[in-house]
Design a protein around this motif. Structure first.
Motif, mmCIF file in Angstrom:
data_model
loop_
_atom_site.group_PDB
_atom_site.id
_atom_site.type_symbol
_atom_site.label_atom_id
_atom_site.label_comp_id
_atom_site.label_asym_id
_atom_site.label_seq_id
_atom_site.Cartn_x
_atom_site.Cartn_y
_atom_site.Cartn_z
ATOM 1 N N ASN A 124 0.756 -1.180 0.188
ATOM 2 C CA ASN A 124 0.023 0.063 0.168
ATOM 3 C C ASN A 124 0.724 1.251 -0.025
ATOM 4 N N ALA A 168 -1.582 -9.086 -4.114
ATOM 5 C CA ALA A 168 -2.173 -7.724 -3.895
ATOM 6 C C ALA A 168 -1.793 -6.567 -4.907
ATOM 7 N N LYS A 172 -11.419 -2.957 5.457
ATOM 8 C CA LYS A 172 -11.454 -2.611 4.137
ATOM 9 C C LYS A 172 -9.775 -3.025 3.795
ATOM 10 N N GLU A 205 -9.648 -7.037 3.587
ATOM 11 C CA GLU A 205 -10.361 -7.528 2.520
ATOM 12 C C GLU A 205 -9.766 -7.199 1.088
ATOM 13 N N ALA A 206 -8.928 -6.201 1.030
ATOM 14 C CA ALA A 206 -8.368 -5.834 -0.453
ATOM 15 C C ALA A 206 -7.748 -7.016 -1.047
ATOM 16 N N TYR A 235 -9.359 -9.680 -3.431
ATOM 17 C CA TYR A 235 -9.639 -9.140 -4.732
ATOM 18 C C TYR A 235 -8.441 -8.814 -5.661
ATOM 19 N N SER A 236 -7.153 -9.115 -5.226
ATOM 20 C CA SER A 236 -5.953 -8.995 -5.823
ATOM 21 C C SER A 236 -5.678 -7.689 -5.868
ATOM 22 N N GLN A 237 -6.027 -6.858 -5.058
ATOM 23 C CA GLN A 237 -5.768 -5.426 -4.871
ATOM 24 C C GLN A 237 -5.141 -4.846 -3.628
ATOM 25 N N THR A 238 -4.648 -3.575 -3.840
ATOM 26 C CA THR A 238 -4.424 -2.686 -2.544
ATOM 27 C C THR A 238 -5.637 -2.010 -2.231
ATOM 28 N N VAL A 239 -5.657 -1.813 -0.768
ATOM 29 C CA VAL A 239 -6.870 -0.796 -0.343
ATOM 30 C C VAL A 239 -6.966 0.400 -1.362
ATOM 31 N N TYR A 284 -9.011 -1.030 -4.006
ATOM 32 C CA TYR A 284 -10.243 -1.472 -3.480
ATOM 33 C C TYR A 284 -11.326 -0.688 -2.754
ATOM 34 N N ASP A 285 -10.803 0.410 -2.097
ATOM 35 C CA ASP A 285 -11.835 1.286 -1.264
ATOM 36 C C ASP A 285 -10.979 2.499 -1.134
#
Length: 310
Positions: free
Chosen positions: A68, A94, A268, A271-272, A275-279, A282-283
């Motif tokens: 992040n 991530a 959040k 959870e990120a 979904y193979s994402q950083t926060v 993601y949000d």
């Protein structure tokens, strides 16, 4: 409140008509930094910075903080490289980078079978963010490295100034496994700085002394330029007295090495990765995302010499 926030960045009315500068207005300004990164670019460092993110205790937010902070820097105009040195490959996940068996990875980089340009791939988080992924092959790397010449210097050789200049990166973050083995030693030898995430709970402080002792040993025998430049407090829960006690104790002992920004406990943020994402992707409006942007800006300000580094 993060030291990185500057109220002068946000247009304000004349004193006669201006409303009071409230916490809500401040939160709105922080959210604008996340939602409109092109308007709030972060400064590039005076010199390239290579930071190893280490803590032998698992679950303290090490990988989460690595990806992040790196994503926040990249989204705000600072070219960044993440080296995933954990066989679990969570940082690669991530950052949306492929890390199945057979994928060019940090394993080949350590064995000298591939150079940095071949192993580094763009992340889906930002065009300015590169990642060298970790595959399950890395799990056996420590055994293979034992018999190699200069085994502690394999990553340092791969991250030569020439190789990093070719990639044109300003920051390199090395995400370590939750152990003090040969992979972590390689990361400590390859970097000049250590970033230590510390969970705001009592158990997170246990074992910290051993980590600092190992850093001292590496500095004495393998890397004289190594030092702990940054400590980040994570998973802060303002509802508990324990979080405040841990925060005060860490700040009292390490002083200005501790970032003023504190990362709150956030669903959040947890959870990120699913979904193979950083926060930040993601949000981006969540408290966790805003806090990581603040932490990244604080690191960037220190690197640019705008805030006196410890």
């Amino acid at each position: 409140m993060s030291v990185s926030f500057n109220v002068s960045d946000v247009p304000r009315e004349t004193p006669a008509s201006a409303p009071e500068w409230t916490p809500i207005a401040e939160e709105a300004a922080r959210a604008a930094r996340v939602l409109h990164p092109e308007r709030y670019r972060m400064p590039r460092p005076l010199h390239r910075r290579v930071l190893t993110v280490a803590n032998q205790k698992g679950g303290v937010g090490k990988t989460t903080s690595t990806v992040n902070i790196a994503a926040a820097l990249a989204m705000h105009g600072v070219r960044t490289l993440v080296i995933d040195l954990d066989p679990q490959g969570n940082a690669s996940t991530a950052l949306g980078v492929e890390h199945r068996i057979g994928t060019p990875s940090v394993y080949e980089l350590l064995l000298g079978e591939m150079d940095l340009r071949e192993a580094a791939v763009p992340s889906t988080a930002s065009p300015q963010l590169l990642c060298v992924p970790a595959t399950i092959d890395l799990a056996g790397a420590e055994i293979e490295l034992v018999s190699m010449v200069a085994r502690e210097n394999r990553l340092k050789q791969a991250l030569s100034p020439e190789a990093l200049t070719e990639l044109d990166v300003d920051y390199v973050f090395i995400d370590c496994p939750p152990s003090l083995g040969l992979l972590t030693v390689n990361a400590l030898v390859a970097a000049s700085e250590v970033l230590i995430p510390i969970q705001c709970e009592y158990y997170a402080l246990e074992g910290l002394g051993q980590l600092l002792s190992n850093i001292d040993l590496v500095r004495s025998h393998l890397n004289t330029s190594l030092h702990v430049s940054t400590i980040l407090l994570t998973m802060y829960d303002g509802r508990t007295k324990l979080a405040d006690q841990v925060t005060q104790e860490v700040r009292g002992h390490f002083g200005d090495t501790v970032l003023r920004t504190v990362i709150p406990r956030s669903v959040k943020v947890s959870e990120a990765p699913g979904y193979s994402q950083t926060v930040l992707a993601y949000d981006p409006g969540s408290r966790g995302a805003m806090s990581y942007v603040d932490a990244a800006r604080e690191i960037a300000e220190r690197g640019a010499g705008r805030v006196e580094a410890p």
